[in-house]
Each structure stands twice: as C-alpha cells, then as structure tokens.
Motif scaffolding. Sequence first.
Motif, mmCIF file in Angstrom:
data_model
loop_
_atom_site.group_PDB
_atom_site.id
_atom_site.type_symbol
_atom_site.label_atom_id
_atom_site.label_comp_id
_atom_site.label_asym_id
_atom_site.label_seq_id
_atom_site.Cartn_x
_atom_site.Cartn_y
_atom_site.Cartn_z
ATOM 1 N N ASP A 149 -23.804 -120.635 46.152
ATOM 2 C CA ASP A 149 -23.847 -121.977 45.560
ATOM 3 C C ASP A 149 -24.953 -122.121 44.524
ATOM 4 O O ASP A 149 -25.545 -123.193 44.370
ATOM 5 C CB ASP A 149 -23.974 -123.060 46.640
ATOM 6 N N VAL A 150 -25.240 -121.043 43.815
ATOM 7 C CA VAL A 150 -26.190 -121.079 42.703
ATOM 8 C C VAL A 150 -25.433 -121.551 41.474
ATOM 9 O O VAL A 150 -24.305 -121.106 41.217
ATOM 10 C CB VAL A 150 -26.803 -119.686 42.453
ATOM 11 N N THR A 151 -26.030 -122.469 40.720
ATOM 12 C CA THR A 151 -25.384 -122.944 39.500
ATOM 13 C C THR A 151 -26.374 -123.026 38.352
ATOM 14 O O THR A 151 -27.557 -123.255 38.547
ATOM 15 C CB THR A 151 -24.731 -124.333 39.685
ATOM 16 N N LEU A 152 -25.849 -122.859 37.162
ATOM 17 C CA LEU A 152 -26.589 -123.106 35.927
ATOM 18 C C LEU A 152 -25.747 -124.101 35.145
ATOM 19 O O LEU A 152 -24.578 -123.832 34.855
ATOM 20 C CB LEU A 152 -26.788 -121.814 35.133
ATOM 21 N N GLY A 153 -26.317 -125.251 34.860
ATOM 22 C CA GLY A 153 -25.552 -126.291 34.191
ATOM 23 C C GLY A 153 -24.373 -126.758 35.023
ATOM 24 O O GLY A 153 -23.332 -127.128 34.495
ATOM 25 N N GLY A 154 -24.530 -126.731 36.370
ATOM 26 C CA GLY A 154 -23.480 -127.194 37.258
ATOM 27 C C GLY A 154 -22.329 -126.233 37.441
ATOM 28 O O GLY A 154 -21.351 -126.557 38.112
ATOM 29 N N SER A 155 -22.414 -125.028 36.883
ATOM 30 C CA SER A 155 -21.321 -124.057 36.975
ATOM 31 C C SER A 155 -21.814 -122.724 37.517
ATOM 32 O O SER A 155 -22.948 -122.318 37.249
ATOM 33 C CB SER A 155 -20.699 -123.804 35.601
ATOM 34 N N SER A 156 -20.919 -122.062 38.233
ATOM 35 C CA SER A 156 -21.180 -120.706 38.694
ATOM 36 C C SER A 156 -20.470 -119.718 37.772
ATOM 37 O O SER A 156 -19.530 -120.079 37.057
ATOM 38 C CB SER A 156 -20.659 -120.523 40.125
ATOM 39 N N VAL A 157 -20.910 -118.487 37.815
ATOM 40 C CA VAL A 157 -20.247 -117.407 37.074
ATOM 41 C C VAL A 157 -18.980 -117.054 37.842
ATOM 42 O O VAL A 157 -19.028 -116.869 39.059
ATOM 43 C CB VAL A 157 -21.176 -116.182 36.947
ATOM 44 N N ASP A 158 -17.840 -116.978 37.158
ATOM 45 C CA ASP A 158 -16.592 -116.704 37.868
ATOM 46 C C ASP A 158 -16.414 -115.208 38.139
ATOM 47 O O ASP A 158 -17.265 -114.387 37.789
ATOM 48 C CB ASP A 158 -15.385 -117.314 37.134
ATOM 49 N N ASP A 159 -15.293 -114.865 38.778
ATOM 50 C CA ASP A 159 -15.033 -113.473 39.179
ATOM 51 C C ASP A 159 -14.884 -112.522 38.002
ATOM 52 O O ASP A 159 -14.894 -111.309 38.182
ATOM 53 C CB ASP A 159 -13.759 -113.402 40.027
#
Length: 197
Positions: A149-159
């Motif tokens: 559940d780490v986010t940058l700008g509210g988004s996670s890096v996808d698969d």
Amino acid sequence: FRIEETNSIYLEGQPDVSDSFATALWGLELMFQVAAAGGAGVNFHTGDTKAYTPIGLGEGSRHAARPLYYGMLMFKEATQKAALVPARLLTPSQNVVAYATKSADDTLNVCLINKDFEHATHARIESRRNFKSAALLRLTAPSAGAKNDVTLGGSSVDDFGRWSPRQIEELRWRHNSVVEIPAASAVMVKLSRRRMS
C-alpha cells in the motif's frame, strides 16, 4: 564518483527493515545526499529474493515494485531535467530534511522528508521568487514498517511498471505557505511560474 551496490543492510538485507516503507525515505534522502556531494549516481543492489531489492517477486511470481522503488521514483520526479539548488531549514531538525531542484523554466521542486515515525510536522516554504501555482506530490504508506500500500501521488506502480499520479494536491501559494508532512512520509512541492491547467 558513483555509489555502487549500496543498500540498507548487507548480506541481502534484513526482513521487516530492508523491505519496509522506511527504505523509501532512506533511499530518497541518500540519493539527494549523493547528488548534493557531486556524485554521478547510486546503484542499489537488487535480486528477486533479497529483502533490500527495489524490484522483486510479488504475488503469483510476478515482479513488483517494492517500497525502495518509490523513493527512487520520487527522486526521478524531483530531479528530471532539473538541477539541485540550495535549500535549508531555518529550524534544523534530525527528523526533517529539505532538498530543492530548479528546471530551465524556473519551476522549483522542494522535497521535504519527515523521518519521524510518529509525529507529523509542518514546514513553511519561503522563496524570494514569485510563483503562480503550487502542487503537492506525496509519498505515503500506512506506516514506516509497511511493505504494501505504498503510493506516490495516490498511485501504486502497476504489474507492468507503469505509474501516473492520481492525487496531485493544489496549494494556494503565498511566499511563505505552510505544508503538512505526515509522520514517515515525504512530499514534493512543485512551484511554477505558470498557472496550473
């Protein structure tokens, strides 16, 4: 000079430390420290099963971005096509650090890292330049020990390694605006001479 094969703890890292969100903050600060000292870059040691790897095997044997990767991603966002410029805290702190970069169009990125795991803090940004807009990009997780559940700008890096910010906060800019930095988090304040679209 370049820092080669660095990471938080030797011998493949320490589980619950080297793979936690705290490494994102540590790695982000380390990269700024190396840049401020004139370094050409940092090589983080990797490996699928190592605790300290920024990219490793996730669920279903797919590769996934680990917390350290998000610190690297924020550093890229702060420094891309920009040069490091002096930044200092008027009230020095062991738990809060500040770095700044400036791009050719005079955009100023101020990166604030709160290393205190329990307490939020506030920073007042003072600049001699006039800016028309300000936007905040936050690096967050549920806690310093979080692995997910780490986010940058509210988004996670996808698969597939893709990332784009979902939450960019607008800040009503004044020459001494105050920014909140929650415990164990970082924020990049992008100050622009142009109005946000």
